[in-house]
Design a protein around this motif. Structure first.
Motif, PDB file in Angstrom:
ATOM      1  N   SER A  59      13.794 -40.212  -7.409  1.00  0.00           N
ATOM      2  CA  SER A  59      13.778 -41.114  -6.257  1.00  0.00           C
ATOM      3  C   SER A  59      13.728 -42.567  -6.716  1.00  0.00           C
ATOM      4  O   SER A  59      13.051 -42.893  -7.684  1.00  0.00           O
ATOM      5  N   SER A  60      14.419 -43.432  -5.987  1.00  0.00           N
ATOM      6  CA  SER A  60      14.398 -44.848  -6.352  1.00  0.00           C
ATOM      7  C   SER A  60      13.176 -45.559  -5.786  1.00  0.00           C
ATOM      8  O   SER A  60      12.834 -46.641  -6.245  1.00  0.00           O
ATOM      9  N   TYR A  61      12.510 -44.953  -4.802  1.00  0.00           N
ATOM     10  CA  TYR A  61      11.437 -45.695  -4.150  1.00  0.00           C
ATOM     11  C   TYR A  61      10.056 -45.103  -4.364  1.00  0.00           C
ATOM     12  O   TYR A  61       9.085 -45.630  -3.881  1.00  0.00           O
ATOM     13  N   ASN A  62       9.959 -43.998  -5.081  1.00  0.00           N
ATOM     14  CA  ASN A  62       8.669 -43.560  -5.609  1.00  0.00           C
ATOM     15  C   ASN A  62       7.600 -43.333  -4.564  1.00  0.00           C
ATOM     16  O   ASN A  62       6.449 -43.722  -4.746  1.00  0.00           O
ATOM     17  N   GLU A  63       7.941 -42.708  -3.444  1.00  0.00           N
ATOM     18  CA  GLU A  63       6.916 -42.321  -2.478  1.00  0.00           C
ATOM     19  C   GLU A  63       6.016 -41.283  -3.121  1.00  0.00           C
ATOM     20  O   GLU A  63       6.488 -40.302  -3.701  1.00  0.00           O
ATOM     21  N   GLN A  64       4.728 -41.488  -3.034  1.00  0.00           N
ATOM     22  CA  GLN A  64       3.787 -40.579  -3.689  1.00  0.00           C
ATOM     23  C   GLN A  64       3.053 -39.726  -2.666  1.00  0.00           C
ATOM     24  O   GLN A  64       2.739 -40.173  -1.563  1.00  0.00           O
ATOM     25  N   PHE A  65       2.768 -38.498  -3.083  1.00  0.00           N
ATOM     26  CA  PHE A  65       2.082 -37.515  -2.248  1.00  0.00           C
ATOM     27  C   PHE A  65       0.772 -37.146  -2.941  1.00  0.00           C
ATOM     28  O   PHE A  65       0.767 -36.793  -4.119  1.00  0.00           O
ATOM     29  N   ASN A 118       7.059 -36.723 -11.148  1.00  0.00           N
ATOM     30  CA  ASN A 118       6.142 -37.654 -11.791  1.00  0.00           C
ATOM     31  C   ASN A 118       4.739 -37.275 -11.310  1.00  0.00           C
ATOM     32  O   ASN A 118       4.560 -36.908 -10.148  1.00  0.00           O
TER      33      ASN A 118
END
Lengths: 114, 114
Positions: B98-104, B32
């Motif tokens: 990913s279920s928790y959508n940690e963004q970088f 994403n």
């Protein structure tokens, strides 16, 4: 809809003092919680995250946060700050379950003075 | 390991000129992708996100547009810049599954419109 409230826009502290940056969220379902740090003119860097399990989460640079479901809070703490901790801190929440977005708070500017 | 690049790092443009900011991600597939803007005192504003090639969701109506011509490339554009487009633009990616959508986050582009 989810929302994140960071109660303090600016927090000045002296070096070696403890600090707490407050974050409250609203959501009707289970959430995943994040704290990011942004140094001047840089991108955001993940400090720590709560996904499940222990409510006390330890992150980088000596920071920790505690997830409190009953108070819908995820406050960030450090027992003794350094000048280098001066930065902006963002709390964020993801609803999970395939949600593509993070909802961010407006940020807290932490200034550590000598 | 994954890396995210943004360019240019800084940009000064006159009002009414076009804009093209580029973001590329390495070391992952099918991410994403996100464009955020930070304007002075306004926190982190999500502008666009994309879950696949050619799939763009706009969060805020404005004179900006986004495109995703390749899986790991995300472009932010404008035909005519406004003074209010000044700010710090951040690109980010997350793992689609990913279920928790940690963004970088990338390092950002500082845009000044004069």
């Amino acid at each position: 809809a989810q929302s994140v409230t960071q109660l303090d826009s600016q927090v000045p502290v002296f070096e070696e003092a403890p600090v707490e940056l407050r974050c409250n969220y609203s959501s009707s379902v289970s959430v995943y919680l994040f704290w990011y740090v942004q140094y001047p003119n840089q991108g955001l860097q993940l400090l720590l995250k709560y996904l499940s399990g222990s409510t006390l989460v330890k992150g980088i640079n000596g920071f920790e946060a505690e997830f409190n479901k009953s108070q819908t809070s995820f406050h960030l703490r450090k027992p003794s700050v350094h000048i280098s901790d001066t930065a902006e801190y963002f709390c964020a929440v993801s609803q999970g379950g395939g949600s593509e977005k993070l909802v961010f708070g407006k940020g807290t500017k932490l200034t550590v003075n000598p | 390991s994954q890396t995210i690049h943004q360019w240019p790092a800084t940009l000064v443009q006159p009002v009414g000129s076009p804009l093209s900011l580029e973001c590329t991600v390495e070391g992952t597939s099918n991410p994403n992708l996100y464009w955020y803007r930070q304007a002075a005192g306004r926190g982190l504003q999500l502008l666009f996100y994309s879950v696949g090639i050619g799939q763009i969701s706009s969060e805020v109506p404005q004179n900006l547009s986004a495109s995703r011509p390749q899986d790991r490339q995300f472009i932010l554009s404008s035909k005519k810049l406004l003074l209010s487009d000044s700010g710090f633009y951040l690109c980010a990616w997350s793992v689609r599954t990913s279920s928790y959508n940690e963004q970088f986050f990338g390092p950002g582009t500082r845009l000044t419109v004069l």
